[in-house]
Design a protein around this motif. Structure first.
Motif, PDB file in Angstrom:
ATOM      1  N   LEU A 190       0.837  -1.200   0.000  1.00 28.89           N
ATOM      2  CA  LEU A 190       0.000   0.000   0.000  1.00 28.89           C
ATOM      3  C   LEU A 190       0.869   1.246   0.000  1.00 28.89           C
ATOM      4  O   LEU A 190       0.627   2.198  -0.758  1.00 28.89           O
ATOM      5  N   LEU A 191       1.899   1.266   0.842  1.00 32.50           N
ATOM      6  CA  LEU A 191       2.766   2.436   0.950  1.00 32.50           C
ATOM      7  C   LEU A 191       3.629   2.616  -0.293  1.00 32.50           C
ATOM      8  O   LEU A 191       3.811   3.745  -0.778  1.00 32.50           O
ATOM      9  N   HIS A 192       4.162   1.521  -0.843  1.00 35.91           N
ATOM     10  CA  HIS A 192       5.042   1.615  -2.015  1.00 35.91           C
ATOM     11  C   HIS A 192       4.273   2.001  -3.278  1.00 35.91           C
ATOM     12  O   HIS A 192       4.653   2.932  -3.999  1.00 35.91           O
ATOM     13  N   ALA A 197       0.340   9.228  -4.400  1.00 33.30           N
ATOM     14  CA  ALA A 197      -0.829   9.882  -3.802  1.00 33.30           C
ATOM     15  C   ALA A 197      -0.445  10.623  -2.530  1.00 33.30           C
ATOM     16  O   ALA A 197      -1.087  11.606  -2.157  1.00 33.30           O
ATOM     17  N   VAL A 198       0.617  10.167  -1.859  1.00 35.58           N
ATOM     18  CA  VAL A 198       1.100  10.836  -0.650  1.00 35.58           C
ATOM     19  C   VAL A 198       1.870  12.095  -1.020  1.00 35.58           C
ATOM     20  O   VAL A 198       1.689  13.160  -0.435  1.00 35.58           O
ATOM     21  N   GLY A 199       2.749  11.975  -2.029  1.00 34.39           N
ATOM     22  CA  GLY A 199       3.483  13.124  -2.526  1.00 34.39           C
ATOM     23  C   GLY A 199       4.516  13.643  -1.548  1.00 34.39           C
ATOM     24  O   GLY A 199       4.727  13.103  -0.457  1.00 34.39           O
ATOM     25  N   GLY A 200       5.199  14.711  -1.957  1.00 35.08           N
ATOM     26  CA  GLY A 200       6.174  15.363  -1.104  1.00 35.08           C
ATOM     27  C   GLY A 200       7.391  14.494  -0.831  1.00 35.08           C
ATOM     28  O   GLY A 200       7.640  13.481  -1.493  1.00 35.08           O
ATOM     29  N   ALA A 260      -6.010  10.188   0.564  1.00 33.29           N
ATOM     30  CA  ALA A 260      -5.708  10.113  -0.872  1.00 33.29           C
ATOM     31  C   ALA A 260      -5.056   8.772  -1.217  1.00 33.29           C
ATOM     32  O   ALA A 260      -5.364   8.162  -2.258  1.00 33.29           O
ATOM     33  N   MET A 261      -4.173   8.289  -0.347  1.00 37.83           N
ATOM     34  CA  MET A 261      -3.510   7.010  -0.598  1.00 37.83           C
ATOM     35  C   MET A 261      -4.505   5.850  -0.554  1.00 37.83           C
ATOM     36  O   MET A 261      -4.502   4.973  -1.433  1.00 37.83           O
ATOM     37  N   VAL A 262      -5.363   5.822   0.453  1.00 36.83           N
ATOM     38  CA  VAL A 262      -6.335   4.736   0.572  1.00 36.83           C
ATOM     39  C   VAL A 262      -7.331   4.777  -0.575  1.00 36.83           C
ATOM     40  O   VAL A 262      -7.700   3.732  -1.137  1.00 36.83           O
ATOM     41  N   LEU A 263      -7.766   5.973  -0.978  1.00 37.84           N
ATOM     42  CA  LEU A 263      -8.706   6.086  -2.101  1.00 37.84           C
ATOM     43  C   LEU A 263      -8.059   5.599  -3.389  1.00 37.84           C
ATOM     44  O   LEU A 263      -8.710   4.918  -4.207  1.00 37.84           O
ATOM     45  N   ALA A 264      -6.781   5.932  -3.596  1.00 35.49           N
ATOM     46  CA  ALA A 264      -6.088   5.471  -4.797  1.00 35.49           C
ATOM     47  C   ALA A 264      -5.964   3.954  -4.817  1.00 35.49           C
ATOM     48  O   ALA A 264      -6.003   3.326  -5.881  1.00 35.49           O
ATOM     49  N   ALA A 265      -5.818   3.354  -3.630  1.00 30.14           N
ATOM     50  CA  ALA A 265      -5.637   1.904  -3.552  1.00 30.14           C
ATOM     51  C   ALA A 265      -6.956   1.137  -3.602  1.00 30.14           C
ATOM     52  O   ALA A 265      -6.994  -0.012  -4.060  1.00 30.14           O
TER      53      ALA A 265
END
Length: 689
Positions: A190-192, A197-200, A260-265
């Motif tokens: 999920l993180l990789h 979506a996390v950005g920065g 944003a990360m969870v929605l993208a996944a």
């Protein structure tokens, strides 16, 4: 010990004392694996060493067989420890409160010891402490000290996090992101895979396996996470400590990125059964994000960052809510969809398509829960805010949902009008749009078929159903095909081979679907009931009884004992039991089913008529002819009043009533007339070959 001891002198004195003493236990508490500790390692006989540490890597200092990981106690042991340290006599009801406190504290011994000290020193009950923990959790964890030499629970973790971030910059950002998620299983994938979506800066760290592993090693060193090949795990108190250190602005920023990360996944197509394992893994994170949003100490929509966060959280709640609806978890779905509906209204307004979609889906949840009044209210409220030009997909969805609800009210003309309008509205939806689960042209065609079936126009119903099947745009057509209609037509035609084929197909699909859907899912229950009905029509009452029993058990677990769908299964099982001689249980189920229908829909609703007809038919089998005649006549009256004199359901009622009348003196003429009417209705309802 002097106020400012010289560590080298102290080490020398300790070493000398160890050398002079036998049978010594040297304890190094909360130690870190530094090389200078080797100087303290016992070298003589009778000297033993016990090291406690939060850091797991002691490579080079201790062999693997010399290290033991001390896990937190289980829930029962943690509750026992809490009560034991509290001291004093505790009434039995404190046991459950102790388990709740232990669960909230993640069974962490340090936190349990602080909780017990607070309870003991304050003279309160465990139940009172649990209430405090619910309302003042952050203050208790951040401020309470059992004594002057101890440190509150949360600052202990905060200090470790600061040290970790000094050692490896960026680890605090990793923890801030993970604190917004469910703690038990944060997948590395999920993180990789969704680092963009996390950005920065953190997004770059997550996307770089080497940089990410460096951050994880630092966090593991300070016992802030547990790392496995596939996932990270956090203690919930570590999350609390991280959250308490964030400013409101930082909390908004990190929660926005997590959402944003969870929605993208989270898969868009929640109908795709192959995506369900991924949806299951992400559900806990989606729910955690919604909870974290509710805990933010800021006005929701007054600033741009908060508005952006609100939109992200609403989208997560909608996606996960739709999945839970598809999964049949209606309570969870209702909670998430109502959150989505409220948040979209706050940030985009009532006429926004996403707010309307959330409203329609929440109405469908109420429909599934048999709360028809609330379902209708939600759908009609959404319809009032709809526009067929600005939001055609939402407009079609709301219209179709309202049509399905009105079918249950037996308002078939309005249901037909709304379904046709939904059908036309879909023509204005872009072809590349992703429709909500269970929606589309085929779904509306099936609804139109159901309406015609309820009206008694089976031929028109067949045309709609066949059109839907031919279209092939219903992703779950193999699960949701309208076999009950096909079975009814086969029974009207006396086509036993078709009845057998429908039953065999239903039984085969049960074996395929149960491992994926679970035994209580509405699609699987429907399959079992269909297989049971086919078996009953073929005279295989043992198979029918088994299928109906399994369907009823599943519905009681998933919907409760008073739901209309449960009544449907009770009605089916009750009829078979009476035919097998189990009169007492069979009649009890049939009467209970009728009571549910009458309470839910009223005594003159066609569903009540179906309950009366089933009860009357069973009473005839049991020899209760007077009650059977009364109930069958009332059922016929309701159906004829609602649907007209040639509705196919009347054929079954008239045939059963004729059988009852033939056993009475002087009623043969009426019985013959009823049999003739039933035959004419059957002939009229049969489709052309």
């Amino acid at each position: 010990m002097p106020p400012d001891p010289d560590m080298s002198v102290m080490l020398r004195e300790v070493q000398q004392r160890i050398a002079r003493t036998e049978d010594t236990l040297l304890i190094l508490d909360n130690a870190e694996p530094e090389s200078w500790l080797r100087d303290l390692w016992p070298r003589g006989h009778g000297v033993r060493l016990l090291v406690t540490s939060r850091q797991p890597d002691w490579t080079g200092l201790l062999r693997a067989d010399q290290r033991t990981e001390i896990l937190p106690p289980g829930l029962a042991d943690a509750a026992h420890l809490l009560l034991m340290v509290c001291e004093g006599e505790r009434p039995p009801q404190e046991q459950e409160a102790a388990r709740a406190v232990a669960a909230d504290l993640g069974c962490l011994p340090l936190a349990l010891a602080h909780a017990a000290a607070y309870i003991r020193q304050s003279g309160i009950s465990v139940q009172q402490f649990h209430a405090l923990l619910t309302t003042s959790r952050q203050r208790l964890l951040n401020e309470y000290q059992p004594n002057l030499s101890s440190t509150p629970v949360a600052p202990t973790w905060s200090l470790s996090l600061r040290r970790s971030n000094e050692r490896t910059p960026g680890t605090a950002d990793v923890m801030a992101l993970c604190a917004m998620l469910a703690p038990d299983e944060i997948r590395r994938r999920l993180l990789h895979e969704h680092a963009s979506a996390v950005g920065g800066t953190l997004g770059a760290v997550l996307a770089d396996p080497v940089a990410f592993d460096a951050a994880v090693r630092s966090l593991v060193k300070y016992s802030l996470v547990k790392a496995a090949p596939d996932a990270l795990r956090l203690h919930r108190l570590v999350q609390d400590a991280v959250l308490s250190d964030l400013t409101a602005a930082d909390a908004v920023r990190w929660l926005t990125r997590a959402a944003a990360m969870v929605l993208a996944a989270f898969p868009e197509d929640v109908e795709d059964l192959e995506q369900w394992p991924a949806c299951d893994r992400l559900t806990a994170h989606a729910q955690a994000i919604v909870v974290r949003y509710g805990q933010l100490p800021c006005d929701r929509c007054t600033e741009a960052p908060v508005r952006a966060l609100t939109a992200e959280v609403a989208a997560v709640a909608l996606r996960c809510g739709e999945y839970q609806l598809e999964r049949g978890n209606f309570g969870t779905a209702d909670n998430l969809l109502c959150h989505a509906m409220d948040l979209f209204r706050d940030v985009t307004g009532e006429s926004d398509s996403r707010h309307l979609i959330a409203s329609a889906r929440s109405a469908l949840v109420s429909y599934r829960l048999a709360d028809l009044a609330e379902a209708r209210r939600r759908a009609e409220t959404a319809l009032a805010a709809c526009s067929d030009t600005t939001a055609p997909m939402a407009y079609a969805l709301v219209l179709h949902t309202l049509a399905r609800i009105l079918i249950e009210y037996s308002e078939l003309d309005d249901a037909h009008r709304f379904a046709q309008a939904a059908y036309r509205a879909l023509d204005r939806v872009p072809t590349d749009s992703v429709l909500p689960a269970g929606e589309g042209s085929a779904a509306i065609e099936r609804t139109l078929g159901i309406i015609q079936w309820r009206r008694g126009d089976y031929l028109s119903a067949v045309r709609w159903i066949r059109r839907a099947d031919a279209r092939g745009d219903d992703r779950r057509a193999h699960q949701n095909r309208f076999e009950p209609l096909e079975l009814a037509l086969a029974e009207l035609s006396g086509d036993r081979e078709q009845i057998r084929a429908i039953g065999e197909q239903a039984e085969a699909s049960i074996a395929v679907l149960e491992p994926v859907l679970g035994s209580d899912h509405r699609d699987l229950v429907g399959r079992r009931n269909l297989a049971g009905e086919a078996a009953a029509l073929l005279g295989d009452h043992d198979t029918a009884r088994s299928m109906f029993r399994a369907a009823l058990d599943g519905l009681v677990r998933s919907h409760g004992s008073e739901h209309p769908s449960t009544a449907w299964a009770e009605r089916s099982l009750g009829g078979v039991l009476c035919r097998q001689g189990a009169y007492e249980e069979g009649l009890f189920l049939l009467r209970h089913a009728l009571a549910i229908y009458e309470r839910q829909y009223g005594t003159t609703h066609p569903y009540a008529a179906e309950g009366l007809a089933a009860l009357g038919s069973a009473e005839a089998v049991c020899g209760l002819r007077e009650q059977a005649e009364r109930h069958l006549r009332e059922a016929g009256r309701i159906v004829e009043l609602a649907y007209g004199p040639v509705h196919p359901k009347l054929a079954y009622i008239f045939e059963d009533l004729a059988t009852v009348l033939l056993a009475q003196d002087g009623a043969s003429a009426e019985a013959a007339a009823l049999s003739d009417r039933a035959a004419a209705i059957r002939l009229r309802a049969r489709p052309a070959s």
